[in-house]
Design a protein around this motif. Sequence first.
Motif, PDB file in Angstrom:
ATOM      1  N   PRO A   1       0.843  -1.205   0.000  1.00 26.19           N
ATOM      2  CA  PRO A   1       0.000   0.000   0.000  1.00 26.19           C
ATOM      3  C   PRO A   1       0.879   1.257   0.000  1.00 26.19           C
ATOM      4  O   PRO A   1       1.905   1.310   0.681  1.00 26.19           O
ATOM      5  CB  PRO A   1      -0.797  -0.119   1.300  1.00 26.19           C
ATOM      6  CG  PRO A   1       0.007  -1.014   2.187  1.00 26.19           C
ATOM      7  CD  PRO A   1       0.796  -1.919   1.293  1.00 26.19           C
ATOM      8  N   VAL A   2       0.477   2.251  -0.778  1.00 23.71           N
ATOM      9  CA  VAL A   2       1.256   3.489  -0.897  1.00 23.71           C
ATOM     10  C   VAL A   2       0.312   4.666  -0.636  1.00 23.71           C
ATOM     11  O   VAL A   2      -0.889   4.574  -0.925  1.00 23.71           O
ATOM     12  CB  VAL A   2       1.928   3.552  -2.302  1.00 23.71           C
ATOM     13  CG1 VAL A   2       0.922   3.427  -3.412  1.00 23.71           C
ATOM     14  CG2 VAL A   2       2.774   4.794  -2.467  1.00 23.71           C
ATOM     15  N   LEU A   3       0.858   5.751  -0.081  1.00 24.13           N
ATOM     16  CA  LEU A   3       0.022   6.901   0.270  1.00 24.13           C
ATOM     17  C   LEU A   3      -0.744   7.442  -0.933  1.00 24.13           C
ATOM     18  O   LEU A   3      -1.841   7.975  -0.785  1.00 24.13           O
ATOM     19  CB  LEU A   3       0.880   8.020   0.872  1.00 24.13           C
ATOM     20  CG  LEU A   3       1.334   7.821   2.311  1.00 24.13           C
ATOM     21  CD1 LEU A   3       2.351   8.891   2.686  1.00 24.13           C
ATOM     22  CD2 LEU A   3       0.165   7.839   3.277  1.00 24.13           C
ATOM     23  N   GLY A   4      -0.154   7.326  -2.127  1.00 21.76           N
ATOM     24  CA  GLY A   4      -0.825   7.799  -3.336  1.00 21.76           C
ATOM     25  C   GLY A   4       0.129   7.675  -4.519  1.00 21.76           C
ATOM     26  O   GLY A   4       1.343   7.550  -4.318  1.00 21.76           O
ATOM     27  N   ARG A   5      -0.436   7.697  -5.739  1.00 19.81           N
ATOM     28  CA  ARG A   5       0.416   7.602  -6.934  1.00 19.81           C
ATOM     29  C   ARG A   5       1.416   8.761  -6.990  1.00 19.81           C
ATOM     30  O   ARG A   5       2.492   8.653  -7.570  1.00 19.81           O
ATOM     31  CB  ARG A   5      -0.435   7.633  -8.222  1.00 19.81           C
ATOM     32  CG  ARG A   5      -1.446   6.518  -8.348  1.00 19.81           C
ATOM     33  CD  ARG A   5      -0.833   5.139  -8.366  1.00 19.81           C
ATOM     34  NE  ARG A   5       0.194   4.937  -9.403  1.00 19.81           N
ATOM     35  CZ  ARG A   5       0.980   3.877  -9.490  1.00 19.81           C
ATOM     36  NH1 ARG A   5       0.885   2.914  -8.594  1.00 19.81           N
ATOM     37  NH2 ARG A   5       1.864   3.777 -10.445  1.00 19.81           N
ATOM     38  N   GLU A   6       1.023   9.883  -6.378  1.00 16.77           N
ATOM     39  CA  GLU A   6       1.896  11.066  -6.371  1.00 16.77           C
ATOM     40  C   GLU A   6       3.274  10.764  -5.766  1.00 16.77           C
ATOM     41  O   GLU A   6       4.270  11.411  -6.117  1.00 16.77           O
ATOM     42  CB  GLU A   6       1.195  12.186  -5.581  1.00 16.77           C
ATOM     43  CG  GLU A   6       1.922  13.521  -5.616  1.00 16.77           C
ATOM     44  CD  GLU A   6       1.210  14.562  -4.752  1.00 16.77           C
ATOM     45  OE1 GLU A   6      -0.010  14.446  -4.520  1.00 16.77           O
ATOM     46  OE2 GLU A   6       1.902  15.497  -4.311  1.00 16.77           O
ATOM     47  N   ILE A   7       3.336   9.780  -4.871  1.00 17.32           N
ATOM     48  CA  ILE A   7       4.621   9.393  -4.263  1.00 17.32           C
ATOM     49  C   ILE A   7       5.632   9.044  -5.367  1.00 17.32           C
ATOM     50  O   ILE A   7       6.798   9.450  -5.316  1.00 17.32           O
ATOM     51  CB  ILE A   7       4.427   8.194  -3.305  1.00 17.32           C
ATOM     52  CG1 ILE A   7       3.634   8.610  -2.057  1.00 17.32           C
ATOM     53  CG2 ILE A   7       5.772   7.565  -2.920  1.00 17.32           C
ATOM     54  CD1 ILE A   7       4.362   9.545  -1.120  1.00 17.32           C
ATOM     55  N   PHE A   8       5.166   8.313  -6.391  1.00 19.81           N
ATOM     56  CA  PHE A   8       6.083   7.915  -7.470  1.00 19.81           C
ATOM     57  C   PHE A   8       6.519   9.122  -8.307  1.00 19.81           C
ATOM     58  O   PHE A   8       7.642   9.170  -8.801  1.00 19.81           O
ATOM     59  CB  PHE A   8       5.435   6.826  -8.339  1.00 19.81           C
ATOM     60  CG  PHE A   8       5.192   5.549  -7.590  1.00 19.81           C
ATOM     61  CD1 PHE A   8       6.260   4.794  -7.109  1.00 19.81           C
ATOM     62  CD2 PHE A   8       3.903   5.101  -7.322  1.00 19.81           C
ATOM     63  CE1 PHE A   8       6.052   3.617  -6.390  1.00 19.81           C
ATOM     64  CE2 PHE A   8       3.683   3.925  -6.606  1.00 19.81           C
ATOM     65  CZ  PHE A   8       4.764   3.191  -6.135  1.00 19.81           C
ATOM     66  N   GLU A   9       5.617  10.111  -8.458  1.00 21.10           N
ATOM     67  CA  GLU A   9       5.990  11.358  -9.143  1.00 21.10           C
ATOM     68  C   GLU A   9       7.094  12.072  -8.356  1.00 21.10           C
ATOM     69  O   GLU A   9       8.067  12.559  -8.932  1.00 21.10           O
ATOM     70  CB  GLU A   9       4.770  12.293  -9.249  1.00 21.10           C
ATOM     71  CG  GLU A   9       3.602  11.728 -10.057  1.00 21.10           C
ATOM     72  CD  GLU A   9       4.008  11.410 -11.485  1.00 21.10           C
ATOM     73  OE1 GLU A   9       4.688  12.257 -12.086  1.00 21.10           O
ATOM     74  OE2 GLU A   9       3.686  10.296 -11.959  1.00 21.10           O
ATOM     75  N   LEU A  10       6.903  12.140  -7.037  1.00 26.31           N
ATOM     76  CA  LEU A  10       7.893  12.820  -6.193  1.00 26.31           C
ATOM     77  C   LEU A  10       9.250  12.108  -6.276  1.00 26.31           C
ATOM     78  O   LEU A  10      10.291  12.762  -6.347  1.00 26.31           O
ATOM     79  CB  LEU A  10       7.407  12.870  -4.738  1.00 26.31           C
ATOM     80  CG  LEU A  10       6.217  13.798  -4.463  1.00 26.31           C
ATOM     81  CD1 LEU A  10       5.683  13.594  -3.045  1.00 26.31           C
ATOM     82  CD2 LEU A  10       6.615  15.263  -4.656  1.00 26.31           C
ATOM     83  N   ILE A  11       9.228  10.774  -6.286  1.00 29.78           N
ATOM     84  CA  ILE A  11      10.485  10.017  -6.397  1.00 29.78           C
ATOM     85  C   ILE A  11      11.179  10.375  -7.709  1.00 29.78           C
ATOM     86  O   ILE A  11      12.392  10.616  -7.739  1.00 29.78           O
ATOM     87  CB  ILE A  11      10.230   8.490  -6.314  1.00 29.78           C
ATOM     88  CG1 ILE A  11       9.747   8.104  -4.913  1.00 29.78           C
ATOM     89  CG2 ILE A  11      11.499   7.708  -6.673  1.00 29.78           C
ATOM     90  CD1 ILE A  11       9.283   6.651  -4.769  1.00 29.78           C
ATOM     91  N   LYS A  12      10.390  10.461  -8.798  1.00 26.41           N
ATOM     92  CA  LYS A  12      10.981  10.786 -10.112  1.00 26.41           C
ATOM     93  C   LYS A  12      11.591  12.180 -10.115  1.00 26.41           C
ATOM     94  O   LYS A  12      12.536  12.454 -10.849  1.00 26.41           O
ATOM     95  CB  LYS A  12       9.922  10.669 -11.207  1.00 26.41           C
ATOM     96  CG  LYS A  12       9.694   9.214 -11.596  1.00 26.41           C
ATOM     97  CD  LYS A  12       8.776   9.040 -12.801  1.00 26.41           C
ATOM     98  CE  LYS A  12       8.392   7.577 -12.943  1.00 26.41           C
ATOM     99  NZ  LYS A  12       6.933   7.357 -12.879  1.00 26.41           N
ATOM    100  N   GLN A  13      11.033  13.075  -9.257  1.00 23.42           N
ATOM    101  CA  GLN A  13      11.597  14.427  -9.161  1.00 23.42           C
ATOM    102  C   GLN A  13      12.784  14.474  -8.195  1.00 23.42           C
ATOM    103  O   GLN A  13      13.251  15.555  -7.836  1.00 23.42           O
ATOM    104  CB  GLN A  13      10.521  15.406  -8.679  1.00 23.42           C
ATOM    105  CG  GLN A  13       9.420  15.656  -9.698  1.00 23.42           C
ATOM    106  CD  GLN A  13       8.295  16.492  -9.100  1.00 23.42           C
ATOM    107  OE1 GLN A  13       8.538  17.583  -8.573  1.00 23.42           O
ATOM    108  NE2 GLN A  13       7.079  15.995  -9.166  1.00 23.42           N
ATOM    109  N   GLY A  14      13.228  13.317  -7.740  1.00 26.75           N
ATOM    110  CA  GLY A  14      14.404  13.269  -6.858  1.00 26.75           C
ATOM    111  C   GLY A  14      14.092  13.577  -5.412  1.00 26.75           C
ATOM    112  O   GLY A  14      14.984  13.884  -4.619  1.00 26.75           O
TER     113      GLY A  14
END
Length: 322
Positions: free
Chosen positions: A226-239
């Motif tokens: 489970p992940v807090l939201g798909r946005e987490i992966f966007e944030l990871i991609k932004q470093g």
Amino acid sequence: MRRLPKQTDPNLLVGANTADDAGVYRLDRDRALVQTVDFFTPIVDDPYIFGQIAAANALSDVYAMGGRPLTAMNLLGVPTELVPPEVIARILQGGARKVHEAKCALVGGHSIRNPEPIYGLSVTGLVSPKRLIVNSAARAGDLLILTKPLGTGIATTGIKRGITSRALERKAVRAMVSLNAVGTALAEQGLVRAGVDVTGFGFLGHLGAMCRSSRVGALIEADKIPVLGREIFELIKQGCVPGGSKGNLDFAEAFVEWSNVSDSQKILLADAQTSGGLLVCVAPKNLPAVLKMLARDRTLCQAVVGRIERSAKPRIRVTSGS
Ligand code: CO
Ligand code: CO
């Protein structure tokens, strides 16, 4: 801790050598004390929320051992020339709210002047020595259940940089302030004997320690995490990855085998959590009762993320379909 003299007291049931969540000291046949202490620097701007998160996090180590919190004490450090008394009061009020919610008595504390604000608590609880949840009792065939979504390290790093959305911030705060009190109920009903809470070493770090202590391996299905939201992966991609989480991933590489797992999933699995969920090992026959109990608390998730495997080495295999 390894450089300190070895503890020989037979009543010390859980000491510092197993990387467990709290120390456990037997009082008599049916009762043992659970003791823990935890504090950190602010991870959100709102002092009342910071206080709640710090308290939920400190209480969690008692819950992760299956204990019932009895008493708590504040630990506070503040640069008094920078932080006004109202803000200090809000931090302590946030902590007190969670201690009260835990039906735990706040009995005092200690404060100092400090260049950086720090807050946390020491918490003492009670547990039955027979009902203890430890990280050395995982058995091959046990199912692994995670009770909170991952990603708080990434989300809070994004908050500091001003790039986390309000919606994600709310989800992260909701997860971090919620109590892991279900640990007490799971232990008292004998549904769980092995488990940890997921905090600074990340999901893989804490699972790895459990596998080492229990002399088993694990299989994890990354898509079920489970992940807090798909946005987490966007944030990871932004470093947007905390240094601690990068360090956790480097450390995990030594005992994890990846199969088809993306780089951002790897980061998520290593992300350092604050006030993270419980990761518990459940015998398949107990699964329905455990899921039912978790469903009673709407702030928790009930994710079956993998299972414990027989393994000569404490190896974790992580697979993904993506
Ligand atoms: Co812990
Ligand atoms: Co801790």
